[in-house]
Design a protein around this motif. Structure first.
Motif, short mmCIF file in Angstrom:
data_model
loop_
_atom_site.label_atom_id
_atom_site.label_comp_id
_atom_site.label_asym_id
_atom_site.label_seq_id
_atom_site.Cartn_x
_atom_site.Cartn_y
_atom_site.Cartn_z
N ARG A 47 0.82 -1.20 0.18
CA ARG A 47 0.01 0.01 -0.12
C ARG A 47 0.69 1.14 -0.14
NH1 ARG A 47 -5.24 0.17 3.83
NH2 ARG A 47 -5.62 1.80 2.10
N VAL A 48 2.08 1.06 0.65
CA VAL A 48 2.85 2.27 0.50
C VAL A 48 3.44 2.67 -0.78
CG1 VAL A 48 5.37 3.26 1.37
CG2 VAL A 48 3.91 2.20 2.91
N VAL A 49 3.77 1.39 -1.38
CA VAL A 49 4.40 1.57 -2.96
C VAL A 49 3.27 2.17 -3.71
CG1 VAL A 49 5.08 0.34 -4.97
CG2 VAL A 49 6.03 0.03 -2.82
N ILE A 50 2.11 1.59 -3.57
CA ILE A 50 0.99 2.09 -4.48
C ILE A 50 0.47 3.33 -4.38
CG2 ILE A 50 -1.43 1.85 -4.98
CD1 ILE A 50 -1.08 -1.29 -4.56
N TYR A 106 -9.86 -0.55 -6.94
CA TYR A 106 -10.65 -1.65 -6.08
C TYR A 106 -9.76 -2.48 -5.01
CZ TYR A 106 -14.60 -0.37 -8.96
OH TYR A 106 -15.52 0.29 -9.71
N ARG A 107 -8.38 -2.27 -5.33
CA ARG A 107 -7.41 -3.22 -4.76
C ARG A 107 -7.48 -3.46 -3.03
NH1 ARG A 107 -3.22 -3.26 -0.73
NH2 ARG A 107 -1.69 -5.01 -1.19
N SER A 108 -7.82 -2.08 -2.71
CA SER A 108 -7.74 -2.11 -0.95
C SER A 108 -9.28 -1.93 -0.50
CB SER A 108 -6.96 -0.86 -0.63
OG SER A 108 -5.41 -1.04 -1.07
N LYS A 109 -10.14 -2.11 -1.47
CA LYS A 109 -11.59 -1.96 -1.10
C LYS A 109 -11.96 -3.40 -0.14
CE LYS A 109 -12.34 1.84 -3.36
NZ LYS A 109 -12.58 3.19 -2.38
N ILE A 110 -11.56 -4.20 -0.22
CA ILE A 110 -11.90 -5.56 0.38
C ILE A 110 -10.63 -5.95 1.26
CG2 ILE A 110 -12.71 -7.85 0.51
CD1 ILE A 110 -14.07 -6.93 -2.42
N TRP A 119 -4.77 -8.30 -7.46
CA TRP A 119 -4.80 -6.96 -7.89
C TRP A 119 -3.41 -6.41 -8.10
CZ3 TRP A 119 -8.06 -5.73 -11.35
CH2 TRP A 119 -9.33 -5.98 -11.19
N ASP A 120 -2.46 -6.98 -6.98
CA ASP A 120 -1.17 -6.35 -7.04
C ASP A 120 -0.43 -6.94 -8.12
OD1 ASP A 120 -1.49 -5.26 -4.76
OD2 ASP A 120 -0.85 -6.82 -3.45
N TRP A 121 -0.92 -8.11 -8.61
CA TRP A 121 -0.21 -8.85 -9.76
C TRP A 121 -0.75 -8.19 -11.31
CZ3 TRP A 121 4.35 -10.96 -10.06
CH2 TRP A 121 4.85 -11.64 -8.91
N GLY A 122 -2.08 -7.64 -10.95
CA GLY A 122 -2.84 -6.91 -12.02
C GLY A 122 -2.01 -5.83 -12.28
N ALA A 376 -8.80 6.14 3.33
CA ALA A 376 -8.82 7.12 2.31
C ALA A 376 -7.92 6.56 1.37
CB ALA A 376 -8.64 8.51 2.89
N ALA A 377 -6.60 6.19 1.96
CA ALA A 377 -5.47 5.77 0.84
C ALA A 377 -5.90 4.48 0.06
CB ALA A 377 -4.33 5.38 1.76
N TYR A 378 -4.99 4.47 -1.05
CA TYR A 378 -5.18 3.34 -1.81
C TYR A 378 -4.87 1.88 -1.33
CZ TYR A 378 -6.01 6.68 -5.88
OH TYR A 378 -6.29 7.49 -6.79
#
Length: 378
Positions: A47-50, A106-110, A119-122, A376-378
């Motif tokens: 999440r830091v990287v994104i 959407y990666r961090s929504k769930i 989603w990381d590999w996406g 709030a963050a990605y």
């Protein structure tokens, strides 16, 4: 209004500027995506990287869209011929890019490990595939593309997707992929700290070394590849007609411009020196200076391809006389003139708002920031 021949040169330069802008701005986003699964070992680290690129990646797409639009408007024959000949390759790029907006949003929504890992590999695919394909495309341009025109200037592409994946083109793909990975790693090193920064530096330096070795190898190989040379008289101010010239293929033709204009050697030198300087500055933890050096490396590599091929844009291997050049694949004098003045107005605005956005969002992205802004963050 500027004369027609001058506008043709100006738009060759402007398209080059847009491609460089795309590589620098959207390129570091893609480079970060490429490194994401490897520099982030936990969900928090990823999440830091994104979030180092999350606030900017959509704005950086402007360079990609503007570059494609400029090719369509300034070089309509190139756009039509390239996008039909490279149809499946362009679809692969688009399919890969689809992962980026949905991945970021959407990666961090769930809160589910499998969901987030997928989603990381996406995001990795969306970052790694386009630079590879773009490099392969440039490698094929340097060898010539199998297309021809009939008397109505309707193009026919006689190659296949698998023919694009030839050894020299794949080497060019390695150059492009390593270059973008280096650039993304350098940006990531500037925006992070601690173990993530250390991994980013390691990845960027490794990519820089691979880029330099592959770039030099491609340059040596290029000297033995049959290049293209216009053997008839060209009127730079004439109306576009790609079938009005004669073209010959000969070994070493792509090196001719370096003999006529020795200063062009500064471009490949900049590509190599910029990458090595970026690696050295990263070792010294001068991350902002390293990002500038990495950007200069991109200018050198892309500039080398353009300078080597000039005035060719898309040479034809099956019908050399149909090769598309700066002089005979352009829009009308009026169209180039209107677009030139529009560019003078809007390009500075793009640069200004991009600079403002990066200034507002400057600083390190940390694990503490992600925890504080969990929703709030990605």
């Amino acid at each position: 209004m500027l004369d027609y021949s001058t506008l043709k040169i100006i738009w060759w330069l402007l398209v080059g500027v847009l491609l460089v802008g795309f590589a620098i701005m959207d390129g570091h986003d893609m480079g970060v995506g490429t490194l994401l699964p490897f520099v982030g070992k936990s969900d928090l680290e990823r999440r830091v990287v994104i979030n180092t690129v999350g606030p900017h990646w959509e704005g950086n797409q402007v360079w990609f869209i503007t570059g494609g639009g400029a090719i369509f408007a300034a070089w309509p024959l190139v756009y039509a011929t390239a996008f039909s000949g490279f149809y499946w390759a362009m679809l692969v790029v688009l399919w890969a890019l689809f992962f980026r907006p949905v991945g970021f949003d959407y990666r961090s929504k769930i809160h589910n490990a499998t969901w987030r890992s997928t989603w990381d590999w996406g995001l990795f695919i969306g970052g790694a595939v386009p630079p590879l394909i773009f490099g392969v495309a440039f490698g094929n341009l340097l060898q010539g593309v199998p297309f021809q025109f009939d008397n109505y200037l309707v193009s026919t592409y006689t190659g296949s997707f698998w023919q694009l994946l030839n050894p020299f083109a794949l080497l060019a793909g390695v150059v492009s992929s390593a270059m973008i990975t280096m650039h993304g790693g350098t940006y990531l090193a500037h925006r992070t700290e601690g173990v993530i920064q250390a991994r980013a530096i390691k990845g960027a330096i490794g990519a820089a070394i691979i880029m330099v070795l592959a770039f030099v190898a491609a340059g040596v190989w290029l000297q033995s590849i049959d290049g293209y040379r216009i053997s008839s008289v060209i009127d730079p101010a004439a109306l576009p007609d790609p079938l009005s010239k004669t073209v010959v293929r000969e070994a070493g033709a792509w090196m001719a411009n370096y003999g006529r204009q020795p200063l062009i050697w500064l471009l490949p030198a900049l590509g190599v020196a910029g990458a090595l300087l970026a690696a050295g500055l990263l070792l010294a933890r001068h991350t902002l200076s390293a990002f500038v050096a990495s950007s200069l490396a991109l200018v050198g590599v892309i500039g080398t391809a353009g300078a080597s091929m000039f005035p060719f844009i898309m040479p034809s291997s099956s019908m050399p006389a149909a090769s598309l050049t700066v002089w005979d694949s352009v829009s009308s004098h009026l169209s180039l003139g209107i677009m030139f003045w529009a560019t003078l107005i809007f390009m500075p605005l793009i640069v200004l708002y991009t600079s403002w956005a990066y200034r507002v969002m400057r600083g390190k992205v940390t694990a503490a920031f992600i925890k504080e802004h969990e929703h709030a963050a990605y």
